[in-house]
Design a protein around this motif. Structure first.
Motif, PDB file in Angstrom:
ATOM      1  N   THR A 173       0.839  -1.206   0.000  1.00 22.19           N
ATOM      2  CA  THR A 173       0.000   0.000   0.000  1.00 22.19           C
ATOM      3  C   THR A 173       0.871   1.253   0.000  1.00 22.19           C
ATOM      4  O   THR A 173       0.618   2.208  -0.752  1.00 22.19           O
ATOM      5  N   ILE A 174       1.901   1.265   0.830  1.00 23.42           N
ATOM      6  CA  ILE A 174       2.814   2.406   0.906  1.00 23.42           C
ATOM      7  C   ILE A 174       3.514   2.614  -0.432  1.00 23.42           C
ATOM      8  O   ILE A 174       3.653   3.744  -0.916  1.00 23.42           O
ATOM      9  N   ASN A 175       3.937   1.508  -1.050  1.00 24.96           N
ATOM     10  CA  ASN A 175       4.628   1.622  -2.330  1.00 24.96           C
ATOM     11  C   ASN A 175       3.689   2.115  -3.428  1.00 24.96           C
ATOM     12  O   ASN A 175       4.091   2.874  -4.310  1.00 24.96           O
ATOM     13  N   LEU A 176       2.423   1.690  -3.388  1.00 31.21           N
ATOM     14  CA  LEU A 176       1.435   2.179  -4.349  1.00 31.21           C
ATOM     15  C   LEU A 176       1.309   3.702  -4.263  1.00 31.21           C
ATOM     16  O   LEU A 176       1.294   4.399  -5.279  1.00 31.21           O
ATOM     17  N   SER A 178       3.461   5.866  -2.913  1.00 28.01           N
ATOM     18  CA  SER A 178       4.726   6.557  -3.170  1.00 28.01           C
ATOM     19  C   SER A 178       5.093   6.552  -4.654  1.00 28.01           C
ATOM     20  O   SER A 178       5.607   7.548  -5.174  1.00 28.01           O
ATOM     21  N   SER A 179       4.831   5.445  -5.330  1.00 30.00           N
ATOM     22  CA  SER A 179       5.289   5.285  -6.712  1.00 30.00           C
ATOM     23  C   SER A 179       4.234   5.649  -7.757  1.00 30.00           C
ATOM     24  O   SER A 179       4.575   6.137  -8.829  1.00 30.00           O
ATOM     25  N   PHE A 180       2.948   5.394  -7.444  1.00 32.16           N
ATOM     26  CA  PHE A 180       1.897   5.579  -8.447  1.00 32.16           C
ATOM     27  C   PHE A 180       0.840   6.609  -8.031  1.00 32.16           C
ATOM     28  O   PHE A 180       0.155   7.158  -8.875  1.00 32.16           O
ATOM     29  N   ASN A 181       0.694   6.828  -6.741  1.00 33.75           N
ATOM     30  CA  ASN A 181      -0.239   7.807  -6.197  1.00 33.75           C
ATOM     31  C   ASN A 181      -1.641   7.704  -6.807  1.00 33.75           C
ATOM     32  O   ASN A 181      -2.160   8.677  -7.371  1.00 33.75           O
ATOM     33  N   PRO A 182      -2.284   6.531  -6.710  1.00 30.44           N
ATOM     34  CA  PRO A 182      -3.635   6.389  -7.266  1.00 30.44           C
ATOM     35  C   PRO A 182      -4.649   7.240  -6.506  1.00 30.44           C
ATOM     36  O   PRO A 182      -4.360   7.735  -5.412  1.00 30.44           O
ATOM     37  N   LYS A 183      -5.819   7.378  -7.088  1.00 25.84           N
ATOM     38  CA  LYS A 183      -6.857   8.214  -6.494  1.00 25.84           C
ATOM     39  C   LYS A 183      -7.325   7.656  -5.156  1.00 25.84           C
ATOM     40  O   LYS A 183      -7.465   8.391  -4.168  1.00 25.84           O
ATOM     41  N   ASN A 184      -7.591   6.350  -5.109  1.00 29.10           N
ATOM     42  CA  ASN A 184      -8.063   5.685  -3.883  1.00 29.10           C
ATOM     43  C   ASN A 184      -7.500   4.274  -3.809  1.00 29.10           C
ATOM     44  O   ASN A 184      -7.213   3.651  -4.847  1.00 29.10           O
ATOM     45  N   GLN A 192      -6.799  -9.168  11.077  1.00 30.96           N
ATOM     46  CA  GLN A 192      -6.918  -7.834  11.641  1.00 30.96           C
ATOM     47  C   GLN A 192      -5.597  -7.346  12.231  1.00 30.96           C
ATOM     48  O   GLN A 192      -5.295  -6.152  12.190  1.00 30.96           O
ATOM     49  N   ASP A 193      -4.780  -8.251  12.757  1.00 35.11           N
ATOM     50  CA  ASP A 193      -3.480  -7.858  13.293  1.00 35.11           C
ATOM     51  C   ASP A 193      -2.595  -7.268  12.198  1.00 35.11           C
ATOM     52  O   ASP A 193      -1.851  -6.308  12.420  1.00 35.11           O
ATOM     53  N   PHE A 194      -2.655  -7.858  10.999  1.00 34.08           N
ATOM     54  CA  PHE A 194      -1.912  -7.316   9.866  1.00 34.08           C
ATOM     55  C   PHE A 194      -2.389  -5.904   9.534  1.00 34.08           C
ATOM     56  O   PHE A 194      -1.586  -4.999   9.280  1.00 34.08           O
ATOM     57  N   LEU A 195      -3.703  -5.714   9.531  1.00 33.95           N
ATOM     58  CA  LEU A 195      -4.274  -4.414   9.191  1.00 33.95           C
ATOM     59  C   LEU A 195      -3.837  -3.346  10.199  1.00 33.95           C
ATOM     60  O   LEU A 195      -3.567  -2.197   9.825  1.00 33.95           O
ATOM     61  N   ASN A 196      -3.765  -3.722  11.465  1.00 33.54           N
ATOM     62  CA  ASN A 196      -3.323  -2.774  12.497  1.00 33.54           C
ATOM     63  C   ASN A 196      -1.885  -2.319  12.252  1.00 33.54           C
ATOM     64  O   ASN A 196      -1.558  -1.132  12.367  1.00 33.54           O
ATOM     65  N   VAL A 197      -1.023  -3.278  11.890  1.00 33.83           N
ATOM     66  CA  VAL A 197       0.378  -2.946  11.596  1.00 33.83           C
ATOM     67  C   VAL A 197       0.460  -2.107  10.322  1.00 33.83           C
ATOM     68  O   VAL A 197       1.246  -1.152  10.233  1.00 33.83           O
ATOM     69  N   ALA A 198      -0.372  -2.453   9.322  1.00 34.16           N
ATOM     70  CA  ALA A 198      -0.373  -1.717   8.055  1.00 34.16           C
ATOM     71  C   ALA A 198      -0.731  -0.247   8.269  1.00 34.16           C
ATOM     72  O   ALA A 198      -0.080   0.651   7.716  1.00 34.16           O
ATOM     73  N   GLU A 199      -1.745  -0.001   9.082  1.00 33.43           N
ATOM     74  CA  GLU A 199      -2.157   1.376   9.330  1.00 33.43           C
ATOM     75  C   GLU A 199      -1.070   2.139  10.076  1.00 33.43           C
ATOM     76  O   GLU A 199      -0.797   3.317   9.785  1.00 33.43           O
ATOM     77  N   GLU A 200      -0.415   1.476  11.015  1.00 37.59           N
ATOM     78  CA  GLU A 200       0.669   2.116  11.764  1.00 37.59           C
ATOM     79  C   GLU A 200       1.838   2.462  10.844  1.00 37.59           C
ATOM     80  O   GLU A 200       2.410   3.558  10.925  1.00 37.59           O
ATOM     81  N   ASN A 201       2.199   1.523   9.944  1.00 34.05           N
ATOM     82  CA  ASN A 201       3.282   1.782   8.996  1.00 34.05           C
ATOM     83  C   ASN A 201       2.949   2.966   8.091  1.00 34.05           C
ATOM     84  O   ASN A 201       3.809   3.815   7.814  1.00 34.05           O
ATOM     85  N   LEU A 202       1.708   3.021   7.630  1.00 27.91           N
ATOM     86  CA  LEU A 202       1.283   4.102   6.742  1.00 27.91           C
ATOM     87  C   LEU A 202       1.346   5.458   7.456  1.00 27.91           C
ATOM     88  O   LEU A 202       1.843   6.450   6.907  1.00 27.91           O
ATOM     89  N   PRO A 207       1.935   9.944   6.318  1.00 30.83           N
ATOM     90  CA  PRO A 207       0.655  10.289   6.936  1.00 30.83           C
ATOM     91  C   PRO A 207      -0.195  11.243   6.098  1.00 30.83           C
ATOM     92  O   PRO A 207      -1.423  11.243   6.208  1.00 30.83           O
ATOM     93  N   ASP A 208       0.441  12.041   5.225  1.00 27.44           N
ATOM     94  CA  ASP A 208      -0.311  13.005   4.425  1.00 27.44           C
ATOM     95  C   ASP A 208      -1.191  12.337   3.366  1.00 27.44           C
ATOM     96  O   ASP A 208      -2.086  12.986   2.810  1.00 27.44           O
ATOM     97  N   LYS A 209      -0.954  11.030   3.111  1.00 25.49           N
ATOM     98  CA  LYS A 209      -1.761  10.305   2.114  1.00 25.49           C
ATOM     99  C   LYS A 209      -2.672   9.269   2.752  1.00 25.49           C
ATOM    100  O   LYS A 209      -3.288   8.457   2.051  1.00 25.49           O
ATOM    101  N   ARG A 210      -2.759   9.298   4.065  1.00 28.41           N
ATOM    102  CA  ARG A 210      -3.605   8.332   4.775  1.00 28.41           C
ATOM    103  C   ARG A 210      -5.063   8.414   4.319  1.00 28.41           C
ATOM    104  O   ARG A 210      -5.769   7.402   4.269  1.00 28.41           O
ATOM    105  N   PHE A 211      -5.538   9.615   3.938  1.00 29.82           N
ATOM    106  CA  PHE A 211      -6.937   9.799   3.559  1.00 29.82           C
ATOM    107  C   PHE A 211      -7.315   9.036   2.295  1.00 29.82           C
ATOM    108  O   PHE A 211      -8.488   8.806   2.025  1.00 29.82           O
TER     109      PHE A 211
END
Length: 376
Positions: A173-176, A178-184, A192-202, A207-211
């Protein structure tokens, strides 16, 4: 890009695969020696004798372990009997190079294979995909290279809406972003544990692209509608990452059918999914993954590809045995046909061998089993 590691501009995938395989081979031999298999197999014994002597509970996994040792030339097979003949698997230059690109993978594999004896004796498997351990794997330059080269097929732009199935700990997700900047991006995972770590990494890295990202727990064995998250739009680019080896073959079509219902017509889709071409084709790489609770084994190419076609996607384009590319568009196509097992012939006399044979009935010599070995 991924973590603080510089991106890899070019990588010889077969060479990296050889390095990874070489490492696993050495650990397998070390495990066998630690369990005293060299002394136990001082003369020919059957699998059943070994199972009884060593108190083995997982017969299927144990047979794959023994077969792996045969393919390494450490154990000799004659018919249904096995004997330790010894030998050494040395560190290769490919393996040394791989340490620079994916050291966490090597540490993880060593940790898992140390648990192999306990698993063979019926003790509890490791927890399903422990996020902290795998997070270090997903952030390696090797994983970065494989992931980027797979998604290049999708031609993602700033107007794209991406569905990421199996986002793991968020490095894709972070690489998407950073490299391609898609709309959504809709980033999903069944853990769910993976998702929690993913959100923290993002949040820590961009953080400016979290939205732009919506994290959702979902496994696609049931239907889902994402249009409410995307102002009635549907994803036009789809990444399905390392998913099907956590499910039975009977689940493939249901998962793909549910996926099709929630994406745009003519959406492009990439399946980043190691697979095997033939039913009886165990790989050195997937053997350690049996340590994890829920691992079902790499999918058979014919079964996965035909499930993709039956669900209403186009015929898949295959790259190595790492990923498949398709589109959400009905196309008249015939099911993929692959022989259940490729014919094998003795390299000494040319005689056709029986299934899984290690001993030629014609010239009475031990034969090479390592035929059609996949990359990973």
């Amino acid at each position: 890009m991924f973590a603080d590691s510089p991106p890899i501009q070019d990588l010889n995938i077969p060479k990296a695969a050889r390095g990874l395989t070489s490492y696993i081979k050495r650990i397998l031999v070390q495990t066998a020696l630690a369990e005293g298999l060299a002394d136990i197999l001082n003369d020919y014994k059957s699998i059943l004798e070994l199972v009884n002597y060593m108190n083995i509970k997982d017969l299927k996994l144990f047979r794959e372990f023994i077969v792996a040792l045969v393919r390494l030339g450490i154990v000799e097979q004659k018919g249904d009997l096995f004997k330790w003949i010894g030998g050494e698997v040395r560190v290769t230059s490919d393996e040394e190079e791989l340490k620079i690109l994916a050291e966490p993978w090597l540490i993880l594999l060593q940790t898992y294979l140390k648990k192999l004896p306990e698993l063979l004796q019926g003790k509890t498997k490791l927890q399903l995909q422990e996020p902290g351990v795998w997070d270090s794997v997903y952030s390696t330059p090797l994983y970065q290279f494989l992931w980027i080269n797979a998604i290049k097929e999708l031609n993602i732009t700033s107007n794209s809406t991406v569905l990421e199935v199996g986002c793991k700990t968020g490095w894709g997700t972070i690489n998407l972003l950073s490299s391609f900047n898609p709309k959504n991006i809709i980033a999903t995972d069944f853990n769910q544990d993976f998702l929690n770590v993913a959100e923290e990494n993002l949040l820590n890295l961009i953080p400016d692209k979290r939205f732009k990202v919506t994290f959702i727990r979902h496994d696609f064995t049931s239907e889902v509608d994402f249009t409410g998250c995307l102002q009635d739009a549907k994803p036009d680019k789809v990444i399905v990452s390392y998913l099907f080896h956590w499910y039975n073959e009977s689940d493939y079509l249901n998962i793909l059918s549910n996926l099709k219902k929630c994406i745009a017509e003519n959406a492009e889709i990439i399946f980043i999914q190691p697979h095997i071409a033939y039913r009886n084709q165990p790989t050195f790489f997937q053997l350690p993954l049996y340590m994890e609770e829920g691992f079902k084994g790499y999918p058979l190419l014919e079964t996965l590809a035909n499930s993709i076609i039956t669900a209403g996607f186009t015929i898949t384009k295959r790259e190595y045995n790492l990923y498949l590319y398709s589109k959400n568009s009905l196309e008249t196509s015939k099911p993929l046909r692959i022989s259940p097992d490729p014919p094998k012939y003795c390299k000494n006399c040319g005689g056709r061998l029986q299934e899984n044979a290690f001993f030629c009935a014609y010239c009475r010599k031990t034969v090479d089993f390592n035929i059609n070995l996949p990359l990973l």
